[in-house]
Motif scaffolding. Structure first.
Motif, PDB file in Angstrom:
ATOM      1  N   UNK A   1      30.616 -13.843 -15.728  1.00 19.00           N
ATOM      2  CA  UNK A   1      31.385 -14.254 -16.905  1.00 19.00           C
ATOM      3  C   UNK A   1      31.194 -13.195 -17.982  1.00 19.00           C
ATOM      4  N   UNK A   2      31.951 -12.093 -17.907  1.00 18.94           N
ATOM      5  CA  UNK A   2      31.710 -10.957 -18.784  1.00 18.94           C
ATOM      6  C   UNK A   2      31.871 -11.297 -20.264  1.00 18.94           C
ATOM      7  N   UNK A   3      30.919 -10.899 -21.052  1.00 20.32           N
ATOM      8  CA  UNK A   3      30.989 -10.990 -22.506  1.00 20.32           C
ATOM      9  C   UNK A   3      30.678  -9.611 -23.063  1.00 20.32           C
ATOM     10  N   UNK A   4      31.081  -9.402 -24.322  1.00 23.14           N
ATOM     11  CA  UNK A   4      30.869  -8.081 -24.904  1.00 23.14           C
ATOM     12  C   UNK A   4      29.383  -7.809 -25.089  1.00 23.14           C
ATOM     13  N   UNK A   5      28.945  -6.657 -24.592  1.00 18.19           N
ATOM     14  CA  UNK A   5      27.550  -6.238 -24.761  1.00 18.19           C
ATOM     15  C   UNK A   5      27.523  -5.063 -25.724  1.00 18.19           C
ATOM     16  N   UNK A   6      26.877  -5.222 -26.913  1.00 18.42           N
ATOM     17  CA  UNK A   6      26.908  -4.170 -27.939  1.00 18.42           C
ATOM     18  C   UNK A   6      26.398  -2.821 -27.457  1.00 18.42           C
ATOM     19  N   UNK A   7      25.438  -2.830 -26.522  1.00 18.75           N
ATOM     20  CA  UNK A   7      24.881  -1.571 -26.036  1.00 18.75           C
ATOM     21  C   UNK A   7      25.908  -0.697 -25.349  1.00 18.75           C
ATOM     22  N   UNK A   8      27.023  -1.289 -24.903  1.00 18.06           N
ATOM     23  CA  UNK A   8      28.081  -0.518 -24.259  1.00 18.06           C
ATOM     24  C   UNK A   8      28.687   0.503 -25.207  1.00 18.06           C
ATOM     25  N   UNK A   9      28.571   0.246 -26.519  1.00 16.94           N
ATOM     26  CA  UNK A   9      29.139   1.178 -27.495  1.00 16.94           C
ATOM     27  C   UNK A   9      28.411   2.521 -27.500  1.00 16.94           C
ATOM     28  N   UNK A  10      27.131   2.524 -27.154  1.00 15.85           N
ATOM     29  CA  UNK A  10      26.362   3.773 -27.204  1.00 15.85           C
ATOM     30  C   UNK A  10      26.911   4.831 -26.248  1.00 15.85           C
ATOM     31  N   UNK A  11      27.123   4.498 -24.966  1.00 14.30           N
ATOM     32  CA  UNK A  11      27.716   5.519 -24.087  1.00 14.30           C
ATOM     33  C   UNK A  11      29.094   5.967 -24.556  1.00 14.30           C
ATOM     34  N   UNK A  12      29.859   5.055 -25.193  1.00  9.16           N
ATOM     35  CA  UNK A  12      31.187   5.428 -25.686  1.00  9.16           C
ATOM     36  C   UNK A  12      31.066   6.375 -26.873  1.00  9.16           C
ATOM     37  N   UNK A  13      30.110   6.099 -27.771  1.00  7.20           N
ATOM     38  CA  UNK A  13      29.911   6.951 -28.948  1.00  7.20           C
ATOM     39  C   UNK A  13      29.367   8.324 -28.577  1.00  7.20           C
ATOM     40  N   UNK A  14      28.755   8.417 -27.404  1.00  5.43           N
ATOM     41  CA  UNK A  14      28.197   9.691 -26.954  1.00  5.43           C
ATOM     42  C   UNK A  14      29.258  10.789 -26.935  1.00  5.43           C
ATOM     43  N   UNK A  15      30.480  10.452 -26.521  1.00  8.25           N
ATOM     44  CA  UNK A  15      31.531  11.456 -26.370  1.00  8.25           C
ATOM     45  C   UNK A  15      31.911  12.113 -27.695  1.00  8.25           C
ATOM     46  N   UNK A  16      32.282  11.339 -28.727  1.00 11.36           N
ATOM     47  CA  UNK A  16      32.651  12.013 -29.986  1.00 11.36           C
ATOM     48  C   UNK A  16      31.485  12.717 -30.655  1.00 11.36           C
ATOM     49  N   UNK A  17      30.272  12.158 -30.553  1.00 20.88           N
ATOM     50  CA  UNK A  17      29.110  12.790 -31.181  1.00 20.88           C
ATOM     51  C   UNK A  17      28.860  14.167 -30.573  1.00 20.88           C
ATOM     52  N   UNK A  18      28.791  14.236 -29.243  1.00 19.92           N
ATOM     53  CA  UNK A  18      28.551  15.519 -28.585  1.00 19.92           C
ATOM     54  C   UNK A  18      29.733  16.463 -28.773  1.00 19.92           C
TER      55      UNK A  18
END
Length: 288
Positions: A252-269
């Motif tokens: 039962x997938x729910x939003x996991x806040x930690x998922x944002x970190x790998x996504x933010x990795x792209x623009x930061x780098x």
């Protein structure tokens, strides 16, 4: 012989032109001082290697699903049959090709260093992995599931890095491309092959391919700054493990806040590398 002619002749013997720069010949560096041993691979043959690699994964995964009925990654059994078997076969194929070409050492060891600040790339990946893993979801799955998923994602990391940052980078270098073009085209090819996910994911595969191309460039830099293909392979696998733990293993997938970190990795780098793009190569290259 006059001094000027003497300098020219000495330069012809004692210097090497790499990526458009004249460098002192370093006989201790095999990549800069002597032709690399092993067979050579043409572009069409490299394309064939990539196609076979993808076919083993895609067709093998479909075959396993049809035989076992495993349609998701919610159980240890489905991960084993849907990922471990086809990905393991693709990994064996990859390193079988590398061994046949005689490229094991150049694939696993990179003789093209970068400046030390580029270490920020694998460091940011490690931070995103540590804080991005959904530990609670993994705990609910049990230890055996976690171990099987970890092995499966390492198969992804070592297989894809072996093909694209290993074989692919060496093929492009063998054809005389500068390191900038090696980075560009190896990353574009890496992203382009993920368009095959459009078979099952539709048009959403297009933005995914773009993001994967960026990731390919980050893994290329990790290969160079770590002087080998191991760190980027491990990080690649752990990064996929992190993404799966936060998005795909919950019934039962729910939003996991930690998922944002790998996504933010792209623009930061991406921002860091745009700012520092002219100081990636060693100082001897950048100042020549």
């Amino acid at each position: 012989m006059g001094p000027a002619n003497r300098r020219v002749r000495e330069g012809a013997v004692g210097e090497s032109i790499i990526c458009g720069y004249v460098l002192p010949m370093n006989t201790s560096d095999p990549a800069l001082s002597a032709p690399r041993a092993g067979r050579r691979l043409s572009y069409p043959m490299f394309a064939l290697v990539v196609i076979v690699y993808l076919a083993i994964i895609q067709l093998g995964g479909l075959l396993m699903k049809s035989l076992t009925g495993a349609e998701d990654m919610l159980s240890t059994r489905s991960v084993f049959y849907g990922m471990i078997i086809p990905l393991g076969a693709a990994l064996v194929f990859t390193y079988g090709v590398i061994a046949y070409l005689g490229w094991l050492r150049p694939v696993l060891h990179d003789d093209h260093p970068t400046r030390s600040w580029v270490r920020i790339v694998p460091i940011v990946f490690v931070v995103a992995i540590i804080f991005g893993i959904n530990y609670s979801a993994l705990a609910d799955k049990g230890l055996l599931y976690v171990l099987v998923l970890l092995i499966a994602t390492q198969f992804v990391g070592w297989g894809e890095e072996g093909v694209f940052r290993g074989i692919g980078v060496l093929v492009l270098r063998d054809h005389g491309l500068t390191e900038g073009r090696v980075a560009l085209w190896s990353s574009i090819v890496f992203g382009a092959v993920h368009l095959t996910n459009g078979i099952t994911h539709g048009v959403s595969a297009v933005p995914q391919a773009i993001m994967v191309s960026l990731a390919g460039y980050f893994f290329y830099l990790t290969r160079r700054v770590s002087r080998g293909n191991a760190i980027n392979s491990v990080l690649h696998g752990l990064f996929d493990f992190t993404l799966i733990s936060g998005t795909m293993i919950m019934a039962d997938p729910t939003f996991y806040p930690g998922t944002l970190l790998p996504i933010l990795l792209y623009p930061v780098l991406a921002i860091v590398l745009v700012i520092k793009r002219r100081s990636i190569e060693p100082a001897t290259l950048a100042t020549s």
